[in-house]
Write a protein that holds these residues in place. Structure first.
Motif, PDB file in Angstrom:
ATOM      1  N   ASN A  23      13.550  30.695  24.917  1.00  0.00           N
ATOM      2  CA  ASN A  23      13.781  29.838  26.111  1.00  0.00           C
ATOM      3  C   ASN A  23      15.120  29.401  26.298  1.00  0.00           C
ATOM      4  O   ASN A  23      15.542  28.387  27.013  1.00  0.00           O
ATOM      5  CB  ASN A  23      12.911  28.549  25.889  1.00  0.00           C
ATOM      6  CG  ASN A  23      11.321  28.905  25.997  1.00  0.00           C
ATOM      7  OD1 ASN A  23      10.966  29.183  26.972  1.00  0.00           O
ATOM      8  ND2 ASN A  23      10.802  28.889  24.857  1.00  0.00           N
ATOM      9  N   LEU A  24      16.084  30.020  25.540  1.00  0.00           N
ATOM     10  CA  LEU A  24      17.534  29.989  25.799  1.00  0.00           C
ATOM     11  C   LEU A  24      17.891  28.493  25.454  1.00  0.00           C
ATOM     12  O   LEU A  24      18.756  27.723  26.366  1.00  0.00           O
ATOM     13  CB  LEU A  24      18.138  30.191  27.138  1.00  0.00           C
ATOM     14  CG  LEU A  24      17.657  31.798  27.403  1.00  0.00           C
ATOM     15  CD1 LEU A  24      18.227  32.261  28.811  1.00  0.00           C
ATOM     16  CD2 LEU A  24      18.435  32.760  26.270  1.00  0.00           C
ATOM     17  N   ALA A  25      17.511  27.792  24.401  1.00  0.00           N
ATOM     18  CA  ALA A  25      17.938  26.392  24.233  1.00  0.00           C
ATOM     19  C   ALA A  25      19.287  26.220  23.774  1.00  0.00           C
ATOM     20  O   ALA A  25      19.962  27.158  23.685  1.00  0.00           O
ATOM     21  CB  ALA A  25      16.926  25.829  22.840  1.00  0.00           C
ATOM     22  N   PRO A  26      19.435  24.809  24.071  1.00  0.00           N
ATOM     23  CA  PRO A  26      21.061  24.711  23.652  1.00  0.00           C
ATOM     24  C   PRO A  26      21.534  24.955  22.335  1.00  0.00           C
ATOM     25  O   PRO A  26      20.543  25.029  21.391  1.00  0.00           O
ATOM     26  CB  PRO A  26      21.214  23.095  24.086  1.00  0.00           C
ATOM     27  CG  PRO A  26      19.949  22.675  25.012  1.00  0.00           C
ATOM     28  CD  PRO A  26      19.045  23.849  24.439  1.00  0.00           C
ATOM     29  N   PRO A  27      22.607  25.464  22.312  1.00  0.00           N
ATOM     30  CA  PRO A  27      23.039  25.999  20.879  1.00  0.00           C
ATOM     31  C   PRO A  27      22.596  24.845  19.494  1.00  0.00           C
ATOM     32  O   PRO A  27      22.440  25.200  18.449  1.00  0.00           O
ATOM     33  CB  PRO A  27      24.565  26.250  20.874  1.00  0.00           C
ATOM     34  CG  PRO A  27      24.832  26.749  22.623  1.00  0.00           C
ATOM     35  CD  PRO A  27      23.718  25.696  22.994  1.00  0.00           C
ATOM     36  N   ALA A  28      22.957  23.622  20.139  1.00  0.00           N
ATOM     37  CA  ALA A  28      22.790  22.193  19.099  1.00  0.00           C
ATOM     38  C   ALA A  28      21.316  22.512  18.412  1.00  0.00           C
ATOM     39  O   ALA A  28      21.166  22.148  17.247  1.00  0.00           O
ATOM     40  CB  ALA A  28      22.806  21.216  19.716  1.00  0.00           C
ATOM     41  N   ALA A  77      25.951  33.686  17.524  1.00  0.00           N
ATOM     42  CA  ALA A  77      25.134  34.551  16.630  1.00  0.00           C
ATOM     43  C   ALA A  77      25.364  34.503  15.282  1.00  0.00           C
ATOM     44  O   ALA A  77      24.669  33.848  14.329  1.00  0.00           O
ATOM     45  CB  ALA A  77      24.847  35.984  16.901  1.00  0.00           C
ATOM     46  N   GLY A  78      26.856  34.581  15.074  1.00  0.00           N
ATOM     47  CA  GLY A  78      27.431  34.433  13.788  1.00  0.00           C
ATOM     48  C   GLY A  78      27.310  33.038  13.275  1.00  0.00           C
ATOM     49  O   GLY A  78      27.185  32.774  12.247  1.00  0.00           O
ATOM     50  N   LEU A  79      27.553  31.976  14.149  1.00  0.00           N
ATOM     51  CA  LEU A  79      27.782  30.734  13.705  1.00  0.00           C
ATOM     52  C   LEU A  79      26.177  30.252  13.015  1.00  0.00           C
ATOM     53  O   LEU A  79      26.130  29.376  12.274  1.00  0.00           O
ATOM     54  CB  LEU A  79      27.986  29.918  15.072  1.00  0.00           C
ATOM     55  CG  LEU A  79      28.037  28.153  14.741  1.00  0.00           C
ATOM     56  CD1 LEU A  79      29.064  27.793  13.774  1.00  0.00           C
ATOM     57  CD2 LEU A  79      28.225  27.407  16.196  1.00  0.00           C
ATOM     58  N   ILE A  80      25.322  30.565  14.161  1.00  0.00           N
ATOM     59  CA  ILE A  80      23.838  30.017  13.700  1.00  0.00           C
ATOM     60  C   ILE A  80      23.400  30.851  12.388  1.00  0.00           C
ATOM     61  O   ILE A  80      22.917  30.070  11.481  1.00  0.00           O
ATOM     62  CB  ILE A  80      22.872  30.447  14.718  1.00  0.00           C
ATOM     63  CG1 ILE A  80      23.201  29.658  16.069  1.00  0.00           C
ATOM     64  CG2 ILE A  80      21.608  30.075  14.462  1.00  0.00           C
ATOM     65  CD1 ILE A  80      23.394  28.273  16.267  1.00  0.00           C
TER      66      ILE A  80
END
Length: 431
Positions: free
Chosen positions: A100-105, A49-52
């Motif tokens: 949809n819980l997509a990949p972090p990238a 969460a902090g990274l995004i």
């Protein structure tokens, strides 16, 4: 006291673009925390969460000045309307990616696109005020009012985002932010009669960046440390509230600072100041540093709230003075860029403060974080003092605070109804 606000809001088109600008800026205090709350809830990861959220902020800091330069060259609507639409679509895509819980990238890419295309709406609003105001005194009132609007947004935005995430859905705050962004931006950008005219470059003539000015560098340096103060302070308040098992109080404590700033914005803008602008600037910085230095000694949350309220009284006047200085020293055709660089400096500072205060809190609790608040406060003063001699000289050399806009007006834009009257000299300007 309110007569001066009534005066500026009665200027042609002023009330309409001021209210639309307030609506369009609502997401600036909601998006970051909404991203964190949504990803924390659905991915169960504070780190992600902090990274995004940080990637979105960094993308804004890097790209906002570029957009601002394009705005000065081509026009607010011509640049920001498509840019905001791209930013809005990226918010929609980010919401569905989170659900949809997509990949972090994927989340990172969408957050970068969103931040890179959002632009600084506050700078656009202030550029319009510089265009429609007829005297330095009117512009002081306008900038003070805008500082108050900023504080109002930061008082209400995080609370609304938190309530929406907790009581409606983890991504509800992002949907509301999107609505404000689209509706507010459209209402603001489509008001073309108050849009500052564009300034096309002369062929073969290169224009220097506004950041090659020593005064602008000093102001930006001051704002970096001001932002760092805020970033360290926010984390420290949350840590203090957690340590005493009163985490629900963190938002209220932070709101006390914004409340103080909101009150001071109203009062500051309602007065006519005869004190030189450079003295008002350095005085506000020193007062803010003094009160911020007391946070580390607060024995409880109640005392901290009182101290933060008094520190907030210096925030809006200081920001008003900085924006006024930028307006005076920036060429009219580069004003949006100059104002946006201040937003960028503040944003980078907030990230710096959070990054350094976090480990300090892990090691020494909230007092470790507030120690960095104290350090950043006096680094802010040092940065201001290093530039004060240049600032004073430059302001004294600027006899025309609100110069004529010598512009290439697009043929499809409505021309101003009357030419701007001659402006008083710096010596007679009331600040």
């Amino acid at each position: 006291m309110l007569n001066r606000y009534r005066e500026i809001l009665s200027l042609p088109g002023a009330l309409q673009f001021a209210l639309a600008g307030l609506l369009a800026r609502a997401p600036m205090s909601m998006v970051g925390i909404s991203i964190i709350l949504a990803i924390r809830a659905l991915y169960s990861s504070y780190s992600l969460a902090g990274l995004i959220s940080a990637m979105q902020v960094i993308a804004f800091a890097v790209c906002a000045p570029v957009l601002a330069r394009m705005v000065d060259r081509y026009g607010q609507m011509q640049v920001m309307l498509p840019s905001v639409m791209v930013s809005s679509l990226s918010v929609v895509a980010l919401i569905f990616a989170i659900l949809n819980l997509a990949p972090p990238a994927i989340l990172a890419i969408l957050a970068v696109v969103m931040g890179a295309t959002s632009g600084s709406l506050g700078a656009l609003v202030r550029a319009r005020w510089a265009y429609v105001c007829k005297s330095p005194a009117q512009l002081q009132v306008a900038y003070a009012m805008e500082a108050g609007f900023d504080e109002l947004v930061f008082v209400l935005g995080p609370v609304a985002a938190t309530l929406l995430a907790a009581s409606v859905h983890p991504v509800a705050g992002l949907w509301v932010s999107l609505a404000f962004m689209v509706v507010g931006s459209l209402l603001f950008l489509l008001q073309r009669s108050t849009q500052p005219p564009t300034n096309r470059p002369v062929p073969g003539q290169k224009k220097r960046s506004v950041m090659r000015s020593g005064t602008m560098l000093a102001l930006a340096g001051t704002y970096v440390f001001t932002g760092a103060l805020f970033g360290a302070n926010d984390l420290s308040v949350v840590a203090f509230a957690d340590e005493v098992q009163m985490s629900y109080m963190a938002g209220i404590i932070l709101a006390s600072m914004s409340l103080g700033s909101l009150i001071s914005a109203v009062v500051y803008g309602a007065r006519v100041w005869s004190t030189p602008l450079w003295k008002l600037f350095i005085g506000g910085v020193v007062i803010l540093a003094f009160w911020a230095s007391t946070f580390v000694f607060a024995p409880n949350l109640m005392v901290l709230a009182v101290l933060m309220f008094f520190s907030g009284l210096a925030i809006a006047p200081t920001m008003t003075n900085v924006n006024t200085v930028v307006q005076r020293i920036s060429p009219p055709e580069r004003l949006t860029e100059g104002l946006t660089w201040m937003s960028t400096a503040m944003t980078l500072g907030v990230s710096l403060g959070s990054a350094l205060a976090g480990p300090a809190i892990d090691l020494a609790g909230h007092r470790g974080g507030f120690s960095f608040t104290l350090i950043f406060a006096w680094l802010m003063v040092i940065a201001a003092l290093l530039g004060i001699k240049t600032l004073r000289r430059v302001l004294q050399q600027k006899p025309v605070p609100l110069p004529e806009f010598e512009a290439v007006q697009p043929s499809h834009e409505a021309a101003p109804s009357s030419p701007r009257p001659a402006q008083p000299s710096h010596e007679t300007a009331q600040h």
